[in-house]
Write a protein that holds these residues in place. Structure first.
Motif, PDB file in Angstrom:
ATOM      1  N   ASN A  62       0.871  -1.177   0.000  1.00 28.46           N
ATOM      2  CA  ASN A  62       0.000   0.000   0.000  1.00 28.46           C
ATOM      3  C   ASN A  62       0.911   1.232   0.000  1.00 28.46           C
ATOM      4  N   LEU A  63       1.015   1.875  -1.149  1.00 30.10           N
ATOM      5  CA  LEU A  63       1.989   2.961  -1.302  1.00 30.10           C
ATOM      6  C   LEU A  63       1.635   4.195  -0.480  1.00 30.10           C
ATOM      7  N   THR A  64       0.392   4.266  -0.018  1.00 32.53           N
ATOM      8  CA  THR A  64       0.006   5.443   0.760  1.00 32.53           C
ATOM      9  C   THR A  64       0.110   5.181   2.276  1.00 32.53           C
ATOM     10  N   SER A  78       3.897   0.031   5.209  1.00 31.18           N
ATOM     11  CA  SER A  78       3.797  -0.944   4.118  1.00 31.18           C
ATOM     12  C   SER A  78       4.914  -0.722   3.090  1.00 31.18           C
ATOM     13  N   VAL A  79       5.201   0.540   2.780  1.00 29.32           N
ATOM     14  CA  VAL A  79       6.260   0.868   1.811  1.00 29.32           C
ATOM     15  C   VAL A  79       7.621   0.467   2.383  1.00 29.32           C
ATOM     16  N   GLU A  80       7.838   0.801   3.646  1.00 30.23           N
ATOM     17  CA  GLU A  80       9.118   0.475   4.290  1.00 30.23           C
ATOM     18  C   GLU A  80       9.344  -1.041   4.296  1.00 30.23           C
ATOM     19  N   GLU A  81       8.286  -1.770   4.628  1.00 27.71           N
ATOM     20  CA  GLU A  81       8.383  -3.245   4.635  1.00 27.71           C
ATOM     21  C   GLU A  81       8.753  -3.776   3.251  1.00 27.71           C
ATOM     22  N   ALA A  82       8.123  -3.202   2.216  1.00 31.30           N
ATOM     23  CA  ALA A  82       8.360  -3.664   0.836  1.00 31.30           C
ATOM     24  C   ALA A  82       9.803  -3.400   0.424  1.00 31.30           C
ATOM     25  N   VAL A  99      14.186   3.980   1.101  1.00 30.66           N
ATOM     26  CA  VAL A  99      15.296   3.423   0.309  1.00 30.66           C
ATOM     27  C   VAL A  99      16.615   4.172   0.536  1.00 30.66           C
ATOM     28  N   ALA A 100      16.553   5.436   0.915  1.00 30.66           N
ATOM     29  CA  ALA A 100      17.782   6.247   0.989  1.00 30.66           C
ATOM     30  C   ALA A 100      18.854   5.627   1.895  1.00 30.66           C
ATOM     31  N   PRO A 101      18.505   5.179   3.118  1.00 26.98           N
ATOM     32  CA  PRO A 101      19.568   4.605   3.957  1.00 26.98           C
ATOM     33  C   PRO A 101      20.172   3.331   3.371  1.00 26.98           C
ATOM     34  N   ILE A 102      19.343   2.587   2.641  1.00 28.11           N
ATOM     35  CA  ILE A 102      19.833   1.341   2.023  1.00 28.11           C
ATOM     36  C   ILE A 102      20.824   1.690   0.911  1.00 28.11           C
TER      37      ILE A 102
END
Ligand code: NAD
Length: 249
Positions: A65-67, A71-75, A127-130
């Motif tokens: 769920n992009l909003t 959910s985004v962090e998990e993905a 994604v930035a820290p990754i």
């Protein structure tokens, strides 16, 4: 030439239209791609169709769920864990709007901003820290020609794309020291479901405003995403690249 050999990419809104074409071109260029759809069925269907094109394509479909930030962090964490890194993030999922200000429902405005703006921030934040830990990466956002000219209805849509440009230019500066490039592609009218329902007369009218004389195809836009993701654009960041046949309206 495989411009993205060995790269791992996440593409939101990858199930159809421009996003599907980005996924296909990234796969052809040697990347492993995780595409995000809004539902399991659409993600599975896109993966099946891509595998039919080439059974060797390394592609997986997910449907966060992009909003919702969690959910985004998990993905994103799932992709990083499974594939060891995320080199490329494409924030492409988006919805358009055509309501007049007189009829606009507040929740409709909020829904456009939630997907077109907040989700871009969420995925970038996750994604930035990754990317930083891995020595760098590339983030590419899908903007629009309306981010330059506005449009005469559905003000949430151009407002959201102006915001995408703001995120792109600001994050490019902020993340450059971490070797993360941030750019956007601003398509003109492109032949996808988003414009499929326009009456023929309106399509003809649109073509007259485009010096190259035609509506863009998804692959026209996807090629710009390949370039920006590749090392050919190693010194390009903070750019909003128009792919619109020189349309100016
Ligand atoms: P499309 O409608 O064909 O595809 C939209 C994609 O976004 C689909 O993959 C869909 O699954 C995804 N999506 C939609 N709502 C979602 C939600 N709530 N959660 C998760 N995913 C969702 O549209 P398109 O034309 O391919 O648009 C892709 C991007 O290009 C958008 O950001 C759009 O604003 C931008 N754009 C399109 C045009 C055009 O003329 N088609 C022009 C300029 C910019």
């Amino acid at each position: 030439m495989e411009l993205l050999k060995g790269k791992v990419a996440v593409v939101t809104g990858g199930t159809r239209g421009i996003g599907y074409s980005i996924v296909e071109e990234y796969l052809k260029n040697g990347a492993t791609v995780v595409l995000c759809g809004s539902r399991k069925e659409s993600a599975d269907k896109a993966v099946e169709s891509l595998k039919k094109t080439n059974s060797k394509f390394k592609v997986e479909g997910i449907y966060p769920n992009l909003t919702d930030y969690k959910s985004v962090e998990e993905a994103i964490n799932y992709v990083a864990k499974k594939y060891g890194k995320v080199d490329i993030l494409v924030n492409n999922a988006g919805v358009s709007a055509r309501e007049s200000i007189y009829d606009y429902k507040v929740e409709d405005f909020d829904n456009v901003i939630a997907l077109n703006v907040n989700a871009v921030f969420y995925a970038t934040k996750a994604v930035a820290p990754i990317m930083k830990a891995n020595g760098g990466g590339v983030i590419i956002n899908t903007s629009s020609m309306v981010s330059i000219y506005g449009q005469p209805a559905g003000c949430a849509y151009p407002a959201s794309k102006f915001a995408v440009n703001g995120l792109t230019k600001s994050l490019a500066r902020e993340l450059a020291p971490d070797h993360i490039r941030v750019n956007a592609v601003a398509p003109g009218v492109t032949n996808t479901d988003m414009v499929a329902n326009l009456p023929e007369a309106m399509r003809e009218g649109i073509c007259k405003t485009i010096p190259l004389g035609r509506i863009g195809e998804p692959v026209d836009v996807a090629n710009a995403f390949v370039y920006l993701a590749s090392d050919m654009a190693a010194y390009v960041t903070g750019e909003i690249l128009s792919v619109d046949g020189c349309a100016r309206s």
